[in-house]
Design a protein around this motif. Structure first.
Motif, PDB file in Angstrom:
ATOM      1  N   ARG A 347      -9.637  -9.470   0.024  1.00 47.18           N
ATOM      2  CA  ARG A 347      -8.148  -8.819  -0.287  1.00 47.18           C
ATOM      3  C   ARG A 347      -7.122  -9.898  -0.900  1.00 47.18           C
ATOM      4  O   ARG A 347      -6.306  -9.609  -1.675  1.00 47.18           O
ATOM      5  N   GLN A 348      -7.384 -11.090  -0.826  1.00 54.84           N
ATOM      6  CA  GLN A 348      -6.731 -12.231  -1.740  1.00 54.84           C
ATOM      7  C   GLN A 348      -6.914 -12.141  -3.168  1.00 54.84           C
ATOM      8  O   GLN A 348      -5.957 -11.938  -3.971  1.00 54.84           O
ATOM      9  N   TYR A 349      -8.060 -11.988  -3.647  1.00 56.83           N
ATOM     10  CA  TYR A 349      -8.446 -11.475  -4.975  1.00 56.83           C
ATOM     11  C   TYR A 349      -7.954 -10.322  -5.382  1.00 56.83           C
ATOM     12  O   TYR A 349      -7.599 -10.204  -6.869  1.00 56.83           O
ATOM     13  N   GLU A 350      -7.988  -9.281  -4.624  1.00 52.83           N
ATOM     14  CA  GLU A 350      -7.554  -8.114  -4.919  1.00 52.83           C
ATOM     15  C   GLU A 350      -6.187  -8.247  -5.311  1.00 52.83           C
ATOM     16  O   GLU A 350      -5.535  -7.220  -6.147  1.00 52.83           O
ATOM     17  N   ALA A 351      -5.284  -8.623  -4.458  1.00 52.93           N
ATOM     18  CA  ALA A 351      -3.972  -8.842  -4.640  1.00 52.93           C
ATOM     19  C   ALA A 351      -3.579  -9.751  -5.938  1.00 52.93           C
ATOM     20  O   ALA A 351      -2.528  -9.507  -6.411  1.00 52.93           O
ATOM     21  N   ALA A 352      -4.548 -10.514  -6.289  1.00 49.83           N
ATOM     22  CA  ALA A 352      -4.169 -11.399  -7.762  1.00 49.83           C
ATOM     23  C   ALA A 352      -4.516 -10.603  -8.983  1.00 49.83           C
ATOM     24  O   ALA A 352      -4.437 -11.144  -9.741  1.00 49.83           O
ATOM     25  N   THR A 353      -5.340  -9.552  -8.879  1.00 49.43           N
ATOM     26  CA  THR A 353      -6.023  -8.884 -10.100  1.00 49.43           C
ATOM     27  C   THR A 353      -5.892  -7.553 -10.164  1.00 49.43           C
ATOM     28  O   THR A 353      -5.544  -6.886  -9.049  1.00 49.43           O
ATOM     29  N   ASP A 354      -6.231  -7.102 -11.298  1.00 50.50           N
ATOM     30  CA  ASP A 354      -6.342  -5.441 -11.623  1.00 50.50           C
ATOM     31  C   ASP A 354      -7.663  -5.075 -11.369  1.00 50.50           C
ATOM     32  O   ASP A 354      -8.514  -5.977 -11.031  1.00 50.50           O
ATOM     33  N   ARG A 355      -7.710  -3.595 -11.402  1.00 48.64           N
ATOM     34  CA  ARG A 355      -8.922  -3.174 -10.818  1.00 48.64           C
ATOM     35  C   ARG A 355     -10.425  -3.473 -11.738  1.00 48.64           C
ATOM     36  O   ARG A 355     -11.311  -3.432 -11.138  1.00 48.64           O
ATOM     37  N   GLY A 356     -10.226  -3.918 -12.851  1.00 52.55           N
ATOM     38  CA  GLY A 356     -11.469  -4.249 -13.752  1.00 52.55           C
ATOM     39  C   GLY A 356     -11.889  -5.675 -13.459  1.00 52.55           C
ATOM     40  O   GLY A 356     -12.749  -6.086 -14.228  1.00 52.55           O
ATOM     41  N   SER A 357     -10.999  -6.628 -12.896  1.00 52.66           N
ATOM     42  CA  SER A 357     -11.207  -8.122 -12.850  1.00 52.66           C
ATOM     43  C   SER A 357     -12.834  -8.198 -12.440  1.00 52.66           C
ATOM     44  O   SER A 357     -13.200  -7.677 -11.198  1.00 52.66           O
ATOM     45  N   PRO A 358     -13.417  -9.382 -12.651  1.00 47.90           N
ATOM     46  CA  PRO A 358     -14.640  -9.690 -12.359  1.00 47.90           C
ATOM     47  C   PRO A 358     -14.543 -10.206 -10.797  1.00 47.90           C
ATOM     48  O   PRO A 358     -15.698 -10.313 -10.091  1.00 47.90           O
ATOM     49  N   TYR A 359     -13.472 -10.713 -10.303  1.00 44.28           N
ATOM     50  CA  TYR A 359     -13.260 -11.045  -8.980  1.00 44.28           C
ATOM     51  C   TYR A 359     -13.419 -10.020  -7.868  1.00 44.28           C
ATOM     52  O   TYR A 359     -13.481 -10.108  -6.890  1.00 44.28           O
ATOM     53  N   ARG A 360     -13.307  -8.971  -8.464  1.00 44.16           N
ATOM     54  CA  ARG A 360     -13.442  -7.694  -7.520  1.00 44.16           C
ATOM     55  C   ARG A 360     -14.766  -7.051  -7.569  1.00 44.16           C
ATOM     56  O   ARG A 360     -15.065  -5.830  -6.757  1.00 44.16           O
ATOM     57  N   LYS A 361     -15.874  -7.682  -8.093  1.00 47.67           N
ATOM     58  CA  LYS A 361     -16.953  -7.230  -8.375  1.00 47.67           C
ATOM     59  C   LYS A 361     -18.184  -8.427  -8.045  1.00 47.67           C
ATOM     60  O   LYS A 361     -19.189  -8.263  -8.484  1.00 47.67           O
ATOM     61  N   MET A 362     -17.731  -9.213  -7.029  1.00 43.85           N
ATOM     62  CA  MET A 362     -18.653 -10.281  -6.810  1.00 43.85           C
ATOM     63  C   MET A 362     -19.525 -10.064  -5.518  1.00 43.85           C
ATOM     64  O   MET A 362     -20.475 -10.692  -5.615  1.00 43.85           O
TER      65      MET A 362
END
Length: 599
Positions: A347-362
């Motif tokens: 949730r913290q990385y999701e709050a910091a990034t948009d839908r395409g961010s690599p942080y949402r795909k780890m």
């Protein structure tokens, strides 16, 4: 493995050969994409100058259909001020950085990708040579691990930035080293599991892990004072755990939202796509596709937890469409469905990034059917990429398969086209549906060397319905996209003709197996016969004319040279396309007479 042994493949001879091969590919594909313009110097001989004119590359080449440059690797020489230098792929990129449009930000990363690609080739050259004839009789996974070229169009196609040399020996497909996946327990509050209508979570993990392993995992959780019912299990690439999750997700581990449980019981082999694994302990079990935050060919190879949620529903929809369509049924087409998917949301990385961010795909995974249980007696499987494989003696594997089949080359080709091309044509014309049908995404079912049918895979992330108003079930609507009408046919012209048939036709032509005119005539005959079988689609076939005199040249290397971190927004694939004029359509001269002309 010792530090010394880990680089034993990096010898002067292997490095020189790898550079010569990659310089050949770079000159050919950059010329094809019109980034460089070779100058004729003599009959069949050409020259490319560096940006500043001080360096010359001279070579012999034959120009084939679709402006394909078939360059003789042995003929390449490099000269500066009258001094002959060895071909060097990194130097080539530096010498042509202006022509290639390489910015200061992109250049060093691209050079690292080129160097890694060279290192991979050197490794492959150090393995025992396997002839095309031997591979033509080999099993599915032997063929998979013997592929040497990677994507036929991309020059920097084996970057794998993030892998250390020890990782390469453990996880690269060509290393053919068995891998055991790690399993994490992920708290249900952060995790979404979805599956096909006829499957459930408990049945899946029980079948994949077995009772003994499940009991051990349960004991680990209870030993920590945790309730196993609060968790779902996720398979993880070992590299991802050591290099990303144990560090980047350290807070989730510390709070016991994620718990590392250890290895699963089965051995897997990495496939050409790097992050997908085939179960070699039990080949009837699912493939497992994992997130892998390694930069390769224009993308970090993560998996989106949000995308995973709709994956099984998309696969169920497509499987039903294939089963219900008589044209597709007649071709024998099947898909191997992505039956279940799981994704963890930080949730913290999701709050910091948009839908395409690599942080949402780890942290995500999916389970894909194996093609093995559906295999008819006496049949074999092979990746379609093998049709572009050439052994070290220059013999094409496609030629060896044709010889093994006992069929005339044009007859063999037509059977392959009926199995592979017709489903793609019909999907486009009947449903506005396009696949990503490159060699790694298609499995051939072979009967004595001949292609009997094909299997499509990698469905949910890569198919698109090119109509934003298509009537699709709600959970499937993600695959709709607004594609300009004139670009729809590029799903055939670019993805099939330019990115695969161009290379296959050249290999068969230069290998003395099948003349390129006969190749394209056979493709045209297949297309005409398909059109005759679907008169109700005549208007759509006329609107998206497969026999048009020319089509737009859509360039893949230009995408990577512009942005090698994220080449394309998968939610809007049309927006990023790079065009460079047009190509003459090799089907045009075989076009059937129009009704008006014949009347």
């Amino acid at each position: 493995m010792t530090a010394t042994a880990s680089v034993a493949h990096l010898t002067p001879g292997a490095w020189a050969t790898a550079n010569r091969l990659l310089v050949r590919k770079a000159l050919a594909e950059f010329a094809h994409e019109r980034l460089i313009t070779p100058e004729p110097t003599d009959l069949g001989r050409w020259m490319v100058r560096s940006d500043d004119g001080t360096v010359q590359y001279r070579f012999a080449a034959e120009r084939l259909a679709l402006d394909h440059w078939h360059i003789d690797a042995a003929s390449i020489t490099r000269h500066r001020d009258g001094t002959r230098l060895p071909p060097d792929a990194v130097d080539l990129c530096l010498e042509l950085r202006g022509a290639l449009g390489l910015t200061d930000a992109i250049l060093p990363v691209y050079l690292e990708e080129i160097t890694s690609t060279l290192a991979g080739t050197a490794y492959k050259l150090g393995r025992p040579a396997v002839s095309a004839a031997e591979l033509a009789a080999a099993d599915f996974q032997t063929i998979e691990t013997q592929m040497t070229e990677g994507h036929p169009c991309f020059v920097a196609n084996n970057g794998r930035l993030g892998f250390g040399v020890h990782d390469y020996h453990r996880y690269a497909p060509e290393a053919a080293a068995p891998v055991r996946l790690l399993w994490l327990a992920a708290h249900r509050d952060h995790t979404t599991f979805t599956c096909a209508a006829d499957l459930d979570y408990d049945a899946l993990v029980r079948a994949e892990l077995g009772e003994e392993t499940l009991a051990g995992f349960t004991a680990t959780l209870t030993g920590l004072g945790l309730d196993p019912a609060d968790y779902l299990l996720i398979p993880v690439h070992p590299w991802q755990w050591w290099h990303r999750l144990a560090v980047t997700f350290a807070g989730e581990v510390a709070r016991r939202r994620l718990v590392c449980l250890g290895e699963g019981p089965d051995d897997y082999l990495a496939q050409q796509s790097i992050r997908t694994f085939f179960n070699v302990t039990d080949p009837t079990k699912h493939y497992v596709k994992t997130a892998l935050s390694v930069l390769n060919m224009g993308f970090l190879r993560g998996l989106s937890a949000a995308y995973m949620a709709a994956t099984p529903a998309i696969n169920d929809w497509l499987a039903a469409l294939v089963d219900d369509d008589p044209v597709l049924k007649r071709t024998g087409l099947s898909i191997i469905r992505e039956r279940a998917a799981i994704g963890y949301r930080h949730r913290q990385y999701e709050a910091a990034t948009d839908r395409g961010s690599p942080y949402r795909k780890m942290l995500a995974a999916l389970w894909r059917e194996s093609p093995v249980p559906g295999l008819e007696p006496g049949r074999r499987l092979a990746t379609m990429a093998c049709l572009l494989h050439v052994d070290r003696a220059g013999r094409p594997l496609a030629g060896a398969l044709i010889a093994a089949s006992g069929l005339a080359p044009a007859v063999w080709l037509r059977r392959y086209l009926d199995a592979y091309l017709v489903p793609l044509l019909h999907s486009l014309y009947a449903y506005d549906l396009a696949f990503m049908p490159h060699g790694e995404n298609v499995i051939l079912v072979l009967d004595a060397g001949a292609v009997e049918r094909v299997v499509f895979k990698d469905i949910a992330e890569e198919i698109v319905v090119m109509n934003p108003d298509a009537d699709l079930p709600e959970r499937v609507r993600r695959i709709r996209a607004a594609i300009p009408a004139e670009e729809k046919i590029l799903s055939i012209f670019t993805d099939v003709f330019d990115c695969f048939f161009r290379h296959l036709a050249a290999i068969l032509h230069t290998g003395g197996v099948l003349d390129q005119d006969d190749f394209w005539r056979t493709v045209a005959e297949c297309a005409v016969d398909y059109a005759d079988a679907v008169p109700h689609l005549a208007d759509r076939l006329a609107r998206h004319d497969l026999f048009a005199p020319q089509f737009a040249l859509s360039c893949l290397n230009r995408l990577q040279l512009r942005d090698n971190q994220q080449m394309v927004d998968l939610a809007d694939p049309s927006a990023a396309l790079q065009f460079a004029g047009t190509l003459a359509n090799p089907l045009a001269r075989f076009a059937p007479p129009s009704p008006a002309a014949s009347g």
